[in-house]
Design a protein around this motif. Structure first.
Motif, mmCIF file in Angstrom:
data_model
loop_
_atom_site.group_PDB
_atom_site.id
_atom_site.type_symbol
_atom_site.label_atom_id
_atom_site.label_comp_id
_atom_site.label_asym_id
_atom_site.label_seq_id
_atom_site.Cartn_x
_atom_site.Cartn_y
_atom_site.Cartn_z
ATOM 1 N N ILE A 118 -18.236 62.561 -53.151
ATOM 2 C CA ILE A 118 -17.572 61.721 -54.148
ATOM 3 C C ILE A 118 -17.271 62.498 -55.426
ATOM 4 C CG2 ILE A 118 -17.883 59.718 -55.664
ATOM 5 C CD1 ILE A 118 -19.446 58.397 -53.402
ATOM 6 N N SER A 119 -18.234 63.320 -55.882
ATOM 7 C CA SER A 119 -18.062 63.947 -57.194
ATOM 8 C C SER A 119 -18.013 65.465 -57.174
ATOM 9 C CB SER A 119 -19.212 63.516 -58.124
ATOM 10 O OG SER A 119 -20.432 64.109 -57.719
ATOM 11 N N GLY A 120 -18.740 66.132 -56.258
ATOM 12 C CA GLY A 120 -18.768 67.580 -56.230
ATOM 13 C C GLY A 120 -19.583 68.212 -57.332
ATOM 14 N N SER A 121 -20.403 67.412 -58.054
ATOM 15 C CA SER A 121 -21.204 67.929 -59.157
ATOM 16 C C SER A 121 -22.674 67.861 -58.791
ATOM 17 C CB SER A 121 -20.938 67.120 -60.437
ATOM 18 O OG SER A 121 -21.829 67.504 -61.463
ATOM 19 N N SER A 122 -23.304 69.009 -58.652
ATOM 20 C CA SER A 122 -24.708 69.062 -58.249
ATOM 21 C C SER A 122 -25.623 68.455 -59.310
ATOM 22 C CB SER A 122 -25.109 70.512 -57.977
ATOM 23 O OG SER A 122 -26.440 70.593 -57.548
ATOM 24 N N ALA A 123 -25.401 68.822 -60.573
ATOM 25 C CA ALA A 123 -26.260 68.318 -61.639
ATOM 26 C C ALA A 123 -26.175 66.800 -61.755
ATOM 27 C CB ALA A 123 -25.874 68.976 -62.964
ATOM 28 N N ALA A 124 -24.965 66.247 -61.591
ATOM 29 C CA ALA A 124 -24.796 64.791 -61.668
ATOM 30 C C ALA A 124 -25.568 64.096 -60.556
ATOM 31 C CB ALA A 124 -23.313 64.427 -61.590
ATOM 32 N N ILE A 184 -35.505 66.454 -54.472
ATOM 33 C CA ILE A 184 -34.341 65.988 -55.244
ATOM 34 C C ILE A 184 -33.548 67.182 -55.778
ATOM 35 C CG2 ILE A 184 -33.672 64.825 -57.387
ATOM 36 C CD1 ILE A 184 -36.012 62.856 -56.797
ATOM 37 N N ALA A 185 -34.246 68.189 -56.319
ATOM 38 C CA ALA A 185 -33.557 69.374 -56.857
ATOM 39 C C ALA A 185 -32.827 70.133 -55.754
ATOM 40 C CB ALA A 185 -34.560 70.285 -57.555
ATOM 41 N N ALA A 186 -33.468 70.268 -54.578
ATOM 42 C CA ALA A 186 -32.858 71.022 -53.484
ATOM 43 C C ALA A 186 -31.700 70.260 -52.849
ATOM 44 C CB ALA A 186 -33.918 71.351 -52.437
ATOM 45 N N SER A 187 -31.835 68.944 -52.728
ATOM 46 C CA SER A 187 -30.764 68.147 -52.111
ATOM 47 C C SER A 187 -29.477 68.224 -52.918
ATOM 48 C CB SER A 187 -31.200 66.686 -51.980
ATOM 49 O OG SER A 187 -32.312 66.562 -51.126
ATOM 50 N N GLY A 188 -29.593 68.328 -54.228
ATOM 51 C CA GLY A 188 -28.401 68.394 -55.067
ATOM 52 C C GLY A 188 -27.536 69.603 -54.784
ATOM 53 N N ALA A 189 -28.142 70.664 -54.211
ATOM 54 C CA ALA A 189 -27.364 71.875 -53.923
ATOM 55 C C ALA A 189 -26.289 71.627 -52.875
ATOM 56 C CB ALA A 189 -28.293 72.998 -53.465
ATOM 57 N N VAL A 223 -22.581 78.792 -50.747
ATOM 58 C CA VAL A 223 -23.910 78.432 -50.234
ATOM 59 C C VAL A 223 -24.985 79.270 -50.921
ATOM 60 C CG1 VAL A 223 -25.379 78.392 -48.191
ATOM 61 C CG2 VAL A 223 -23.004 77.640 -48.024
ATOM 62 N N ASN A 224 -24.756 80.568 -51.078
ATOM 63 C CA ASN A 224 -25.709 81.410 -51.793
ATOM 64 C C ASN A 224 -25.989 80.885 -53.191
ATOM 65 O OD1 ASN A 224 -26.726 84.115 -50.637
ATOM 66 N ND2 ASN A 224 -24.624 84.050 -49.886
ATOM 67 N N LEU A 225 -24.939 80.575 -53.922
ATOM 68 C CA LEU A 225 -25.101 80.151 -55.303
ATOM 69 C C LEU A 225 -25.624 78.724 -55.389
ATOM 70 C CD1 LEU A 225 -21.866 81.837 -56.656
ATOM 71 C CD2 LEU A 225 -24.228 82.624 -56.933
ATOM 72 N N ALA A 226 -25.377 77.917 -54.337
ATOM 73 C CA ALA A 226 -25.995 76.594 -54.267
ATOM 74 C C ALA A 226 -27.508 76.719 -54.163
ATOM 75 C CB ALA A 226 -25.439 75.821 -53.072
ATOM 76 N N ILE A 227 -27.982 77.676 -53.355
ATOM 77 C CA ILE A 227 -29.423 77.923 -53.250
ATOM 78 C C ILE A 227 -29.968 78.375 -54.605
ATOM 79 C CG2 ILE A 227 -31.189 79.381 -52.159
ATOM 80 C CD1 ILE A 227 -29.368 79.447 -49.660
ATOM 81 N N GLY A 228 -29.202 79.207 -55.301
ATOM 82 C CA GLY A 228 -29.629 79.666 -56.614
ATOM 83 C C GLY A 228 -29.788 78.551 -57.622
ATOM 84 N N MET A 229 -29.121 77.417 -57.403
ATOM 85 C CA MET A 229 -29.204 76.312 -58.357
ATOM 86 C C MET A 229 -30.573 75.642 -58.379
ATOM 87 S SD MET A 229 -25.504 74.432 -58.328
ATOM 88 C CE MET A 229 -25.836 73.696 -59.928
ATOM 89 N N PHE A 230 -31.389 75.854 -57.331
ATOM 90 C CA PHE A 230 -32.743 75.283 -57.377
ATOM 91 C C PHE A 230 -33.815 76.354 -57.124
ATOM 92 C CE2 PHE A 230 -31.430 74.858 -52.960
ATOM 93 C CZ PHE A 230 -32.564 75.156 -52.232
ATOM 94 N N THR A 231 -33.435 77.623 -57.321
ATOM 95 C CA THR A 231 -34.370 78.715 -57.132
ATOM 96 C C THR A 231 -34.899 79.191 -58.482
ATOM 97 O OG1 THR A 231 -33.131 79.427 -55.175
ATOM 98 C CG2 THR A 231 -34.669 81.007 -56.122
ATOM 99 N N PRO A 232 -36.225 79.381 -58.621
ATOM 100 C CA PRO A 232 -36.779 79.903 -59.879
ATOM 101 C C PRO A 232 -36.179 81.268 -60.199
ATOM 102 C CG PRO A 232 -38.509 79.074 -58.419
ATOM 103 C CD PRO A 232 -37.248 79.116 -57.608
ATOM 104 N N PRO A 233 -36.092 81.664 -61.484
ATOM 105 C CA PRO A 233 -36.614 80.908 -62.626
ATOM 106 C C PRO A 233 -35.591 80.040 -63.367
ATOM 107 C CG PRO A 233 -36.115 83.156 -63.288
ATOM 108 C CD PRO A 233 -35.742 83.058 -61.838
ATOM 109 N N PHE A 234 -34.277 80.241 -63.124
ATOM 110 C CA PHE A 234 -33.287 79.608 -63.994
ATOM 111 C C PHE A 234 -32.346 78.661 -63.263
ATOM 112 C CE2 PHE A 234 -33.983 83.862 -66.099
ATOM 113 C CZ PHE A 234 -34.796 83.359 -67.110
ATOM 114 N N GLY A 235 -32.755 78.122 -62.113
ATOM 115 C CA GLY A 235 -31.888 77.210 -61.391
ATOM 116 C C GLY A 235 -31.568 75.965 -62.208
ATOM 117 N N ASN A 249 -30.532 73.023 -61.356
ATOM 118 C CA ASN A 249 -31.070 71.773 -60.818
ATOM 119 C C ASN A 249 -32.536 71.577 -61.178
ATOM 120 O OD1 ASN A 249 -28.586 71.430 -59.678
ATOM 121 N ND2 ASN A 249 -29.271 71.406 -57.564
ATOM 122 N N ILE A 250 -33.267 72.676 -61.328
ATOM 123 C CA ILE A 250 -34.675 72.569 -61.724
ATOM 124 C C ILE A 250 -34.784 71.968 -63.117
ATOM 125 C CG2 ILE A 250 -36.719 73.933 -62.349
ATOM 126 C CD1 ILE A 250 -36.108 75.770 -60.020
#
Length: 423
Positions: A106-112, A139-144, A362-374, A376-377
């Motif tokens: 619907i939106s394509g926005s992971s943070a939203a 929740i953080a991982a699903s958003g990716a 996909v790589n950068l989607a994983i990075g969105m919830f990977t420590p230290p600066f993801g 989604n975290i």
């Protein structure tokens, strides 16, 4: 000069400098000391990088995502997925993954998606036996998934940076996104069975019917938007504008869950986020122009060819580099800087640019919830109240399963190109 373009931004990022300033600093230093050009060229390149009709899709889809994440749509989607998965072990966790995939469509926005689902599902997951750490990590991982499932803002930016069809990229992301959701669901079912997490309910046709009716207008949006693109009714950019119009009609007049003041506030939030992305687009465009003008992409292609690196090894190296970069850099910056450099190299070793776009996303989607600066975290931290270290522990199992999905996507190109070649 190339060393200055690489080392200066990296050093500035390490001390917390905003991404766009770090990128611009490298370009400015190169123009001052290495490249004999007038400073006016930098201004022209910055504004020229934004003079692209397709870029309008970014603020449009961001605004649509803001409207949907603040209008109660997430709760309706969760109710529907729960009704469909109630008999499955770990059904509440599976519903979280399913609702996130629907939010992405619907939106394509992971943070939203993380913000909306965190408010709705975190208390239920915690009370349902998942524990606070695992609930926050899920929740953080699903958003990716949301930046892989179309319409994807990351793929729009890749299409612009790599000069590839955005429509084809949208199609190419469907099966990989579903694969990630499926593997995450399998892991959740395994955890639920092993730890005795109860089901959230049973099969109730009446509840499924009522939930489907309640979410009907939300579910219709990706059908109309993506169907319109592939039927040729409108371009991806025009589809973004239509998505905003559709979201306003549904939220204000059908569900009656937003006032006009709420819509204005959503627009203000979308404008702020769009400005953050577009200023990075401008800075990355200047850096890309300078690198291209100095022949850096061509030199990299020649270097890779001299190494006689085969496709398997190249993709393995790309994954390793992107996973590391995704831990410290947001997808927008990474795609805009790296895509123009990687695409010529990928083509030289026989990798389809559309397939590379899916791999990068996909790589950068994983990075969105990977420590230290993801990202989604941080979003999950704000909506759940968990500490960063608790979320780090919570996301680790899901990092592993998404890396497995990444390897499948990388070395089975047909998963991306079967649909991606259809447009």
């Amino acid at each position: 000069m190339t060393a200055a373009l690489a080392l200066v931004p990296m050093a500035l990022l390490a001390i917390g400098t905003p991404v766009f300033l770090a990128l611009l600093a490298g370009v400015v230093l190169a123009l001052m000391f290495f490249v004999p050009m007038q400073p006016l060229v930098l201004h022209q390149t910055l504004f020229g990088g934004l003079d692209n009709y397709a870029l309008l899709a970014v603020p449009f889809f961001i605004f649509a995502g803001e409207l949907l994440s603040t209008s109660g749509i997430a709760a309706r989607l969760v109710r529907l997925v729960l009704a469909l998965t109630g008999r499955v072990p770990g059904s509440l966790g599976v519903a979280t993954v399913g609702a996130s995939a629907m939010m992405g469509a619907i939106s394509g926005s992971s943070a939203a998606a993380v913000a909306a689902l965190g408010k709705t599902l975190f208390p239920k997951l915690t009370a349902g036996g998942y524990g606070r750490e695992r609930a926050g990590g899920l929740i953080a991982a699903s958003g990716a998934i949301d930046i892989v499932i179309p319409p994807s803002i990351a793929m729009i930016l890749y299409g612009l940076a790599a000069e590839q069809s955005i429509s084809r990229l949208f199609l190419a992301g469907i099966l990989p996104g579903l694969l990630i959701a499926a593997l995450m669901s399998v892991l959740i079912v395994y955890i639920a069975v092993r730890q005795g997490i109860p089901r959230s309910g049973g099969f109730d046709f009446r509840e499924i019917r009522d939930a489907a009716l309640g979410a009907f207008w939300a579910l219709l949006m990706p059908v109309v938007v993506l169907g319109g693109i592939y039927q040729g009714w409108f371009s991806p950019t025009e589809a973004g504008g239509f998505a905003c119009f559709y979201a306003i009609i549904v939220a204000r007049f059908i569900y009656r869950s937003m006032s006009f003041a709420d819509i204005v506030r959503a627009g203000a939030n979308a404008a702020m986020l769009s400005a953050q992305i577009l200023i990075i687009v401008a800075a990355a465009g200047a850096l890309t122009w300078l690198l291209t003008a100095q022949g850096v992409p061509q030199a990299l292609v020649a270097w890779i060819q001299a190494l006689e690196m085969d496709q398997f090894t190249f993709l393995l190296c790309v994954n390793a580099v992107l996973l590391l970069i995704g831990c410290v850099l947001d997808p927008t910056s990474a795609i805009l800087v790296l895509a123009p450099l990687l695409v010529p190299i990928a083509v030289s070793v026989g990798v389809d640019p559309i397939h590379l776009g899916v791999i990068m996303t996909v790589n950068l989607a994983i990075g969105m919830f990977t420590p230290p600066f993801g990202l989604n975290i941080f979003v999950a931290q704000s909506v759940t109240g968990l500490s960063a270290h608790e979320l780090y522990r919570g996301v680790l199992p899901f990092v592993g399963v998404q890396i497995i999905a990444l390897l499948i996507i990388t070395y089975m190109p047909g998963l991306s190109l079967t649909l991606g070649a259809a447009n």
